[in-house]
Write an enzyme that holds these catalytic residues in place. Structure first.
Site, PDB file in Angstrom:
ATOM      1  N   LYS A 184     -31.346 -69.902  38.549  1.00  0.00           N
ATOM      2  CA  LYS A 184     -32.807 -69.254  38.934  1.00  0.00           C
ATOM      3  C   LYS A 184     -33.460 -69.593  40.362  1.00  0.00           C
ATOM      4  O   LYS A 184     -33.889 -68.653  41.038  1.00  0.00           O
ATOM      5  CB  LYS A 184     -33.889 -69.852  37.804  1.00  0.00           C
ATOM      6  CG  LYS A 184     -35.233 -68.867  37.857  1.00  0.00           C
ATOM      7  CD  LYS A 184     -35.974 -69.284  36.555  1.00  0.00           C
ATOM      8  CE  LYS A 184     -36.226 -70.676  36.311  1.00  0.00           C
ATOM      9  NZ  LYS A 184     -37.540 -71.062  37.071  1.00  0.00           N
ATOM     10  N   ARG A 221     -44.974 -70.809  30.701  1.00  0.00           N
ATOM     11  CA  ARG A 221     -43.895 -71.782  29.972  1.00  0.00           C
ATOM     12  C   ARG A 221     -44.247 -71.587  28.454  1.00  0.00           C
ATOM     13  O   ARG A 221     -43.443 -72.154  27.768  1.00  0.00           O
ATOM     14  CB  ARG A 221     -44.303 -72.940  30.350  1.00  0.00           C
ATOM     15  CG  ARG A 221     -43.328 -73.506  31.946  1.00  0.00           C
ATOM     16  CD  ARG A 221     -43.468 -74.754  32.123  1.00  0.00           C
ATOM     17  NE  ARG A 221     -43.350 -75.053  33.566  1.00  0.00           N
ATOM     18  CZ  ARG A 221     -42.074 -75.316  34.068  1.00  0.00           C
ATOM     19  NH1 ARG A 221     -40.970 -75.182  32.897  1.00  0.00           N
ATOM     20  NH2 ARG A 221     -41.557 -75.488  35.243  1.00  0.00           N
ATOM     21  N   ARG A 270     -21.777 -83.828  35.765  1.00  0.00           N
ATOM     22  CA  ARG A 270     -22.115 -84.797  36.804  1.00  0.00           C
ATOM     23  C   ARG A 270     -21.563 -85.975  36.548  1.00  0.00           C
ATOM     24  O   ARG A 270     -22.171 -86.786  35.556  1.00  0.00           O
ATOM     25  CB  ARG A 270     -23.576 -84.665  37.365  1.00  0.00           C
ATOM     26  CG  ARG A 270     -23.591 -85.293  38.835  1.00  0.00           C
ATOM     27  CD  ARG A 270     -24.525 -84.939  39.285  1.00  0.00           C
ATOM     28  NE  ARG A 270     -26.038 -84.989  38.770  1.00  0.00           N
ATOM     29  CZ  ARG A 270     -27.207 -84.794  39.184  1.00  0.00           C
ATOM     30  NH1 ARG A 270     -27.458 -84.358  40.289  1.00  0.00           N
ATOM     31  NH2 ARG A 270     -28.278 -84.678  38.366  1.00  0.00           N
ATOM     32  N   ARG A 284     -25.945 -90.518  34.733  1.00  0.00           N
ATOM     33  CA  ARG A 284     -27.234 -90.631  34.429  1.00  0.00           C
ATOM     34  C   ARG A 284     -27.784 -90.184  33.105  1.00  0.00           C
ATOM     35  O   ARG A 284     -27.119 -89.357  32.645  1.00  0.00           O
ATOM     36  CB  ARG A 284     -28.122 -90.236  35.521  1.00  0.00           C
ATOM     37  CG  ARG A 284     -28.031 -90.357  37.099  1.00  0.00           C
ATOM     38  CD  ARG A 284     -28.858 -89.784  37.754  1.00  0.00           C
ATOM     39  NE  ARG A 284     -29.285 -88.345  37.505  1.00  0.00           N
ATOM     40  CZ  ARG A 284     -29.981 -87.505  38.282  1.00  0.00           C
ATOM     41  NH1 ARG A 284     -30.539 -88.083  39.474  1.00  0.00           N
ATOM     42  NH2 ARG A 284     -30.197 -86.433  37.910  1.00  0.00           N
ATOM     43  N   ARG A 308     -32.646 -80.706  26.212  1.00  0.00           N
ATOM     44  CA  ARG A 308     -33.249 -80.032  26.892  1.00  0.00           C
ATOM     45  C   ARG A 308     -33.185 -78.351  27.035  1.00  0.00           C
ATOM     46  O   ARG A 308     -34.118 -77.847  26.932  1.00  0.00           O
ATOM     47  CB  ARG A 308     -33.272 -80.511  28.536  1.00  0.00           C
ATOM     48  CG  ARG A 308     -34.040 -80.090  29.642  1.00  0.00           C
ATOM     49  CD  ARG A 308     -34.026 -80.951  30.790  1.00  0.00           C
ATOM     50  NE  ARG A 308     -32.897 -80.414  31.502  1.00  0.00           N
ATOM     51  CZ  ARG A 308     -31.887 -81.312  31.933  1.00  0.00           C
ATOM     52  NH1 ARG A 308     -31.868 -82.575  31.395  1.00  0.00           N
ATOM     53  NH2 ARG A 308     -30.886 -80.852  32.821  1.00  0.00           N
TER      54      ARG A 308
END
Length: 212
Positions: A13, A89, A128, A157, A168
């Site tokens: 986005k 949102r 990652r 992480r 998420r």
């Protein structure tokens, strides 16, 4: 031209928003930029937002909506149009935006929805890895270390771990679905296949926006 851009985390986005703004000369308005500007300029809503943030509290919707209205009322937006990014949102904010646009005698021309399969996003966002000694960043799929690397030499992480990323994505899907439906009922949503190369995705967006 007044547009919204929507898409799940990792859908590209931000990249496409920057290209849209450059191509069509409209004003890119992101939630973060709006808040920073309102606070820096000490607008009525900016001062109010800062009072909540200084106490570590969430900024209430009515303040967020007020900051959006302040920004959309500015001259550059009325002259050039806007690309709204990161707002609304929630469905409540979407309803508030309807009222804001009515008050400002503005019309929303379209909602660009960059659609990517969540399973692909999970792979993209959770791949990652970071080398423990050098801090160098790699991606298990798209930018792996040398062949035969030892996974014990790398770490992830917490934000990049698959379970965190999936949570998420699930939250974003749950929050975004009623907003997309809200705009579908107004016949404003243009779904863009986001699995393609960046330039192909942008080509599809240009075709849609040029037709509006």
């Amino acid at each position: 031209m007044n547009l919204l851009i929507m898409g799940l985390p990792g859908a590209g986005k931000g990249t496409q928003a920057a290209k849209i703004v450059e191509e069509f000369g409209i004003i890119h308005i992101s939630t973060g930029d709006m808040f920073r500007s309102a606070i820096a300029n000490q607008t009525k809503m900016g001062i109010l937002a800062k009072s909540y943030m200084d106490k570590g509290e969430l900024v209430p919707d009515e303040v967020t909506n007020g900051i959006v209205k302040e920004r959309l009322a500015q001259a550059d937006v009325s002259e050039k149009g806007f690309l709204l990014d990161g707002y609304p949102r929630t469905i409540e904010q979407a309803n508030a935006l309807d009222d804001i646009l009515t008050d400002l005698n503005m019309v929303l021309d379209g909602v660009i929805n960059i659609d990517v399969d969540p399973s692909l996003l999970l792979e993209r966002l959770s791949g990652r890895i970071i080398h423990k000694e050098t801090g160098e960043t790699f991606h298990k799929v798209f930018n792996p270390p040398a062949a035969g690397y030892d996974e014990n030499d790398y770490y992830q992480r917490e934000d990049d771990k698959p379970e965190t990323v999936k949570r998420r994505l699930d939250i974003n899907i749950e929050q975004g679905a009623p907003i997309i439906e809200h705009y579908r009922q107004k016949d404003l949503v243009y779904d863009i296949a986001g699995n393609n190369e960046i330039d192909l995705v942008f080509k599809d967006i240009v075709e849609v926006v040029s037709s509006l």
